[in-house]
Motif scaffolding. Structure first.
Motif, PDB file in Angstrom:
ATOM      1  N   THR A 169     -31.934  43.371 -97.133  1.00 39.21           N
ATOM      2  CA  THR A 169     -32.271  42.578 -98.316  1.00 39.21           C
ATOM      3  C   THR A 169     -32.926  43.448 -99.387  1.00 39.21           C
ATOM      4  N   SER A 170     -33.949  44.229 -98.994  1.00 35.58           N
ATOM      5  CA  SER A 170     -34.637  45.079 -99.969  1.00 35.58           C
ATOM      6  C   SER A 170     -33.711  46.165-100.500  1.00 35.58           C
ATOM      7  N   LEU A 171     -32.857  46.733 -99.636  1.00 35.40           N
ATOM      8  CA  LEU A 171     -31.924  47.767-100.091  1.00 35.40           C
ATOM      9  C   LEU A 171     -30.922  47.187-101.084  1.00 35.40           C
ATOM     10  N   SER A 172     -30.440  45.971-100.822  1.00 34.55           N
ATOM     11  CA  SER A 172     -29.504  45.329-101.749  1.00 34.55           C
ATOM     12  C   SER A 172     -30.154  45.071-103.100  1.00 34.55           C
ATOM     13  N   VAL A 173     -31.406  44.638-103.071  1.00 40.72           N
ATOM     14  CA  VAL A 173     -32.119  44.346-104.318  1.00 40.72           C
ATOM     15  C   VAL A 173     -32.321  45.617-105.134  1.00 40.72           C
ATOM     16  N   THR A 174     -32.724  46.700-104.489  1.00 39.94           N
ATOM     17  CA  THR A 174     -32.953  47.936-105.249  1.00 39.94           C
ATOM     18  C   THR A 174     -31.651  48.524-105.780  1.00 39.94           C
ATOM     19  N   VAL A 175     -30.552  48.416-105.008  1.00 42.61           N
ATOM     20  CA  VAL A 175     -29.259  48.884-105.513  1.00 42.61           C
ATOM     21  C   VAL A 175     -28.861  48.091-106.748  1.00 42.61           C
ATOM     22  N   GLY A 176     -29.095  46.763-106.710  1.00 43.45           N
ATOM     23  CA  GLY A 176     -28.755  45.955-107.870  1.00 43.45           C
ATOM     24  C   GLY A 176     -29.629  46.250-109.074  1.00 43.45           C
ATOM     25  N   LEU A 177     -30.944  46.365-108.854  1.00 41.11           N
ATOM     26  CA  LEU A 177     -31.851  46.589-109.972  1.00 41.11           C
ATOM     27  C   LEU A 177     -31.674  47.957-110.615  1.00 41.11           C
ATOM     28  N   MET A 178     -31.237  48.955-109.812  1.00 41.51           N
ATOM     29  CA  MET A 178     -31.105  50.312-110.361  1.00 41.51           C
ATOM     30  C   MET A 178     -30.160  50.371-111.543  1.00 41.51           C
ATOM     31  N   ASN A 179     -29.117  49.530-111.521  1.00 40.30           N
ATOM     32  CA  ASN A 179     -28.075  49.649-112.545  1.00 40.30           C
ATOM     33  C   ASN A 179     -28.110  48.529-113.583  1.00 40.30           C
ATOM     34  N   PHE A 180     -29.052  47.598-113.429  1.00 46.92           N
ATOM     35  CA  PHE A 180     -29.143  46.515-114.402  1.00 46.92           C
ATOM     36  C   PHE A 180     -29.526  47.016-115.786  1.00 46.92           C
ATOM     37  N   VAL A 181     -30.203  48.158-115.867  1.00 49.11           N
ATOM     38  CA  VAL A 181     -30.634  48.702-117.153  1.00 49.11           C
ATOM     39  C   VAL A 181     -29.852  49.963-117.495  1.00 49.11           C
ATOM     40  N   GLY A 182     -29.784  50.913-116.547  1.00 45.62           N
ATOM     41  CA  GLY A 182     -29.217  52.222-116.832  1.00 45.62           C
ATOM     42  C   GLY A 182     -27.783  52.194-117.309  1.00 45.62           C
ATOM     43  N   CYS A 183     -26.943  51.363-116.691  1.00 42.78           N
ATOM     44  CA  CYS A 183     -25.523  51.358-117.040  1.00 42.78           C
ATOM     45  C   CYS A 183     -25.269  50.900-118.470  1.00 42.78           C
ATOM     46  N   TRP A 184     -26.159  50.079-119.009  1.00 40.24           N
ATOM     47  CA  TRP A 184     -25.977  49.635-120.392  1.00 40.24           C
ATOM     48  C   TRP A 184     -26.189  50.783-121.377  1.00 40.24           C
ATOM     49  N   PHE A 185     -26.858  51.849-120.942  1.00 36.04           N
ATOM     50  CA  PHE A 185     -27.121  53.000-121.812  1.00 36.04           C
ATOM     51  C   PHE A 185     -26.299  54.231-121.421  1.00 36.04           C
ATOM     52  N   GLY A 186     -25.331  54.062-120.526  1.00 32.94           N
ATOM     53  CA  GLY A 186     -24.435  55.163-120.188  1.00 32.94           C
ATOM     54  C   GLY A 186     -24.871  56.022-119.027  1.00 32.94           C
ATOM     55  N   ALA A 187     -25.841  55.575-118.220  1.00 37.28           N
ATOM     56  CA  ALA A 187     -26.239  56.326-117.026  1.00 37.28           C
ATOM     57  C   ALA A 187     -25.261  56.034-115.894  1.00 37.28           C
ATOM     58  N   MET A 188     -24.895  57.049-115.150  1.00 35.17           N
ATOM     59  CA  MET A 188     -23.927  56.903-114.068  1.00 35.17           C
ATOM     60  C   MET A 188     -24.375  55.840-113.064  1.00 35.17           C
ATOM     61  N   PRO A 189     -23.486  54.887-112.693  1.00 36.67           N
ATOM     62  CA  PRO A 189     -23.845  53.900-111.661  1.00 36.67           C
ATOM     63  C   PRO A 189     -24.228  54.574-110.351  1.00 36.67           C
ATOM     64  N   CYS A 190     -25.322  54.138-109.768  1.00 35.20           N
ATOM     65  CA  CYS A 190     -25.850  54.791-108.566  1.00 35.20           C
ATOM     66  C   CYS A 190     -26.157  53.769-107.484  1.00 35.20           C
ATOM     67  N   CYS A 191     -26.270  54.263-106.276  1.00 38.43           N
ATOM     68  CA  CYS A 191     -26.647  53.453-105.130  1.00 38.43           C
ATOM     69  C   CYS A 191     -27.310  54.378-104.114  1.00 38.43           C
ATOM     70  N   HIS A 192     -27.697  53.838-102.980  1.00 38.03           N
ATOM     71  CA  HIS A 192     -28.181  54.670-101.894  1.00 38.03           C
ATOM     72  C   HIS A 192     -26.982  55.214-101.118  1.00 38.03           C
ATOM     73  N   GLY A 193     -27.216  56.106-100.180  1.00 37.81           N
ATOM     74  CA  GLY A 193     -26.113  56.646 -99.393  1.00 37.81           C
ATOM     75  C   GLY A 193     -26.606  57.250 -98.096  1.00 37.81           C
ATOM     76  N   ALA A 194     -25.894  56.933 -97.009  1.00 41.77           N
ATOM     77  CA  ALA A 194     -26.293  57.470 -95.706  1.00 41.77           C
ATOM     78  C   ALA A 194     -26.180  58.989 -95.668  1.00 41.77           C
ATOM     79  N   GLY A 195     -25.189  59.541 -96.364  1.00 37.90           N
ATOM     80  CA  GLY A 195     -25.028  60.998 -96.383  1.00 37.90           C
ATOM     81  C   GLY A 195     -26.179  61.699 -97.068  1.00 37.90           C
ATOM     82  N   GLY A 196     -26.653  61.134 -98.183  1.00 36.68           N
ATOM     83  CA  GLY A 196     -27.789  61.731 -98.876  1.00 36.68           C
ATOM     84  C   GLY A 196     -29.055  61.668 -98.051  1.00 36.68           C
TER      85      GLY A 196
END
Length: 480
Positions: free
Chosen positions: A344-371
């Motif tokens: 639940t918390s991981l889903s919320v942070t993935v969603g919130l990360m791009n709610f602002v940045g993508c409107w200004f041209g920041a690359m869409p991001c998420c978490h990743g098991a590889g990282g």
């Protein structure tokens, strides 16, 4: 006052929803009896102070550096994935590198503060792959795909559906996704090392020369250096300390080994790559412009939203759910069992990360098991690891902006391949706990389909079908 209460409540939900649930259940079991006649109880609000103090203390704990060199070294563990994708989109699609660095730096700092582990911030790979392969898939389409993906993931987490999905997915299928992703990283890393790369077009040009500032010999030396320093990733606590009966020569040998094994290998290799980039093109300093890039709102059209959803969101959403939420939650619990993670918390942070940045041209991001696996491999153990990386991104984004691409373009791709190789291997090794033949079978089927079909969603679907068929066979075998 309202904003303060809302902020405290939001942080509490993201940090530890399970803790809040336990507190509410305890309150229902033993409701406190508050005397109405006591005027002091109606004036004071100890719950607010307790929550604020608890959050401050949790943040301090999350940012404690277990080892300064180790955390700094771990911050380099995800650059083998981050730099090639972001640099490729900057050169081929005019992605605003400065804006991306600033926003992803903020994401790194916030995730480090919230989770207290080296939680990565990675570009959404399926969207990036579509942008690099389709000339008509530009920045508006990339950002639209990122926004729509994040909205879907946020809603799945906020409504509790993600927790339901996580509960019913067997571990063997999750391990299959992790193994496939790890092997995919490793194969890409070997391709980076063996072949010259045209990153903007995502194509291999030809065999890499043996010698030179980006040759095979350099990459092989870097691999050997990391293996000597880090080994297979085992804990260094197994090294025996010298006792009083040892002679001077043995004490000196043990001291040298401790120094060698504590070297920040990934950080040293990354610094070497930066030095080689300036050696390859000394006049690159004249192409650098100081100051942040201009941040502008992205202009979206109906066609951009439609194409972003069809070609970007649809293929990215399964990968985000499986690898960025479910697999990350499982891997986090494996690596840090003392921490409290929820999808639940991981889903919320993935969603919130791009709610602002993508409107200004920041690359869409998420978490990743590889990282996460890569940063853990090189020594990341706390949120301070990614906070250091986030601060570095912020400084580079504010000081150099998009002109940093001129330096990264000269960075040896073979060295990026070496960092990506060890991140992929560390993630793939998570599947080593599949001890039964049945679990191993499901894991390998899921991995094979994911790799051959180049789709984690397809591998997941086939893995689930095979798992259910084996359970059905086991159930019918016990019946007369």
């Amino acid at each position: 006052m309202f904003a303060e209460k809302f902020l405290v409540g939001l942080v509490m939900v993201i940090v530890s929803p399970k803790t809040i649930k336990n507190k509410f259940s305890m309150a229902n079991q033993n409701p406190p009896s508050i005397p109405i006649s006591n005027s002091e109880t109606t004036i004071t609000n100890p719950t607010k102070n307790f929550s604020a103090n608890m959050i401050i203390q949790k943040v301090k704990t999350n940012l404690v550096l277990h080892s300064k060199w180790g955390e700094l070294n771990g911050a380099m563990g995800d650059l083998g994935t981050y730099i090639p994708i972001v640099l490729s989109l900057t050169l081929s699609k005019n992605l605003n590198l400065g804006t991306t660095l600033i926003f992803t730096g903020v994401y790194n700092i916030l995730t480090g503060v919230i989770y207290g582990v080296p939680m990565p911030v990675q570009p959404m790979k399926s969207i990036a792959a579509e942008a690099l392969s389709d000339t008509t898939f530009g920045v508006p389409e990339i950002m639209a795909a990122g926004i729509l993906t994040s909205v879907a993931v946020f809603l799945l987490g906020a409504t509790g559906l993600m927790q339901l999905v996580y509960k019913f997915i067997p571990l063997s299928v999750v391990r299959g996704i992790q193994l496939a992703q790890g092997l995919s990283f490793a194969l890409t890393a070997v391709k980076y090392v063996r072949k010259m790369q045209d990153l903007p077009k995502s194509k291999a040009l030809g065999p890499r020369p043996w010698f030179g500032l980006d040759g095979l010999v350099l990459a092989i030396v870097c691999v050997c250096f990391i293996v000597i320093v880090n080994g297979a990733g085992e804990s260094e606590n197994h090294h025996r300390c010298c006792n009083g009966e040892e002679n001077g020569e043995k004490k000196r040998t043990s001291r040298v080994r401790r120094i060698v094994f504590s070297l920040p290998s990934a950080f040293i290799i990354f610094v070497l790559g930066v030095i080689l980039a300036f050696i390859k093109k000394p006049n690159v300093v004249h192409e650098i412009k100081f100051g942040p890039s201009s941040i502008e709102l992205v202009k979206f059209t109906k066609q951009a939203w439609k194409k972003g959803f069809v070609k970007g969101t649809i293929p990215q959403l399964p990968l985000t759910i499986l690898n960025s939420v479910i697999a990350v939650c499982k891997l986090s619990k494996d690596l840090f069992p003392e921490k409290d993670f929820s999808v639940t918390s991981l889903s919320v942070t993935v969603g919130l990360m791009n709610f602002v940045g993508c409107w200004f041209g920041a690359m869409p991001c998420c978490h990743g098991a590889g990282g996460l696996a890569g940063q853990y491999k090189f020594g990341g153990r706390s949120g301070g690891c990614v906070v250091l990386l986030g601060v570095a991104k912020l400084i580079l984004g504010l000081v150099l902006g998009t002109s940093l691409a001129h330096i990264l373009k000269m960075f040896p791709v073979g060295i990026l391949g070496v960092l990506l190789l060890f991140a992929g291997i560390e993630l793939a090794m998570c599947a080593r706990d599949m001890n039964s033949k049945e679990d191993s079978f499901v894991t390998l089927v899921c991995t094979a389909v994911s790799l051959v079909g180049s789709s984690a969603a397809l591998g997941f679907l086939v893995g689930m079908v095979v798992y259910l068929l084996l359970k059905l066979r086991s159930w019918t075998k016990d019946k007369p």
